[in-house]
Design an enzyme around this catalytic site. Sequence first.
Site, PDB file in Angstrom:
ATOM      1  N   SER A 107       0.835  -1.202   0.000  1.00  0.00           N
ATOM      2  CA  SER A 107       0.000   0.000   0.000  1.00  0.00           C
ATOM      3  C   SER A 107       0.874   1.257   0.000  1.00  0.00           C
ATOM      4  CB  SER A 107      -0.966  -0.062   1.189  1.00  0.00           C
ATOM      5  OG  SER A 107      -2.078   0.747   0.964  1.00  0.00           O
ATOM      6  N   ASP A 246      -9.625  -5.470  -4.102  1.00  0.00           N
ATOM      7  CA  ASP A 246      -8.710  -4.518  -3.461  1.00  0.00           C
ATOM      8  C   ASP A 246      -9.186  -3.074  -3.640  1.00  0.00           C
ATOM      9  OD1 ASP A 246      -5.051  -4.663  -3.497  1.00  0.00           O
ATOM     10  OD2 ASP A 246      -6.390  -3.212  -2.521  1.00  0.00           O
ATOM     11  N   HIS A 273      -7.297  -6.068  -0.013  1.00  0.00           N
ATOM     12  CA  HIS A 273      -6.075  -5.290   0.178  1.00  0.00           C
ATOM     13  C   HIS A 273      -4.953  -6.042   0.892  1.00  0.00           C
ATOM     14  CE1 HIS A 273      -4.166  -1.414  -0.112  1.00  0.00           C
ATOM     15  NE2 HIS A 273      -4.067  -1.221   1.188  1.00  0.00           N
TER      16      HIS A 273
HETATM   17  N1  LIG Z   1      -3.309   1.586   3.242  1.00  0.00           N
HETATM   18  C1  LIG Z   1      -2.592   2.414   2.670  1.00  0.00           C
HETATM   19  O1  LIG Z   1      -1.313   2.487   2.860  1.00  0.00           O
HETATM   20  C2  LIG Z   1      -3.210   3.418   1.758  1.00  0.00           C
HETATM   21  C3  LIG Z   1      -2.375   3.769   0.530  1.00  0.00           C
HETATM   22  C4  LIG Z   1      -2.714   5.183   0.256  1.00  0.00           C
HETATM   23  C5  LIG Z   1      -3.289   5.758   1.499  1.00  0.00           C
HETATM   24  N2  LIG Z   1      -3.404   4.650   2.481  1.00  0.00           N
END
Ligand SMILES: N=C(O)[C@@H]1CCCN1
Length: 295
Positions: A107, A246, A273
């Site tokens: 992420s 995701d 995710h």
């Molecule tokens: N879970 C994450 O890191 C996300 C990626 C962009 C903002 N938060």
Amino acid sequence: MPVAEGIMEWDGYATWYRVTGDINSALAPLVVLHGGPGCTHDYVDSIADIAQSGRAVIHYDQIGNGKSTHLPEVGAGFWTVDLFLRELDQLLGFLKISDSYHVLGQSWGGMLAAEHAVRRPAGLKSLIIANSPASMQLWLAAANGLRAELPADVQKTLTSHEEAGTTDSAEYEAATRVFYDRHVCRVPWPDYVARTFAAIEDDPTVYHTMNGPTEFHVVGTLKGWSIVDRLDQVSVPTQLISGRYDEATPAAVQPYADRIPDVSWKIFENSSHMPHVEEREPYMELVAAFLAEND
Ligand SMILES: N=C(O)[C@@H]1CCCN1
């Protein structure tokens, strides 16, 4: 399996890290960059499984949360991409692995890993960008599309609390969980995942400053971030990973596939995710094989 934890002191700050496996192994170590920004290493703990292949795996809590230095009193301008890039460079040098290592970012961690890779560090052997958008504009477009698929009452609850500035309410949290159970982690959250969300609740400084109150309500300083125009600078083999459900939708990830010269992409069909949690074994098989191919 040897496990060694420690604290790296740098520029007056402290960064906690953990090495799983033998860092002096013939296989180049894997450095794991967690997301957020402002999460902790906990929710990506499963990636320590990679150490079973004889490769050391290094987790750390990026400055601002977890077991590293917390700085709730500094202003928003302190939390920059450059700060986290400097921390990573410091850790590589401190652990004496700068000349040979792999990076896996999840992420935000993938965004940070890409920022690291476009600077063409000599010792970077390969790059894994997992569940990461190539820009926050793409991330927000994806989030808005997924929000529109939520039940109408959930959408209304989210929007009304965002407009009222009451995103710390229990009602907003419950509505947020509907999105998270669909697009962040689709299996019951293991304790190690819950620990990261608890850590964000305990100290939301970085997450709220750079991102915002939730994954889909991005109002922080990272809102204008993009790496799309620099991806041709990535000179190492790159593995993209995302989940079919995701929040990092295929559209948000696509520029990485289009612009990184040596790239492959795996979409885990039963994941959102966190495929490293949702489809743990096939995820580790993919990562271990990719790293072995690029040692
Ligand atoms: N879970 C994450 O890191 C996300 C990626 C962009 C903002 N938060």
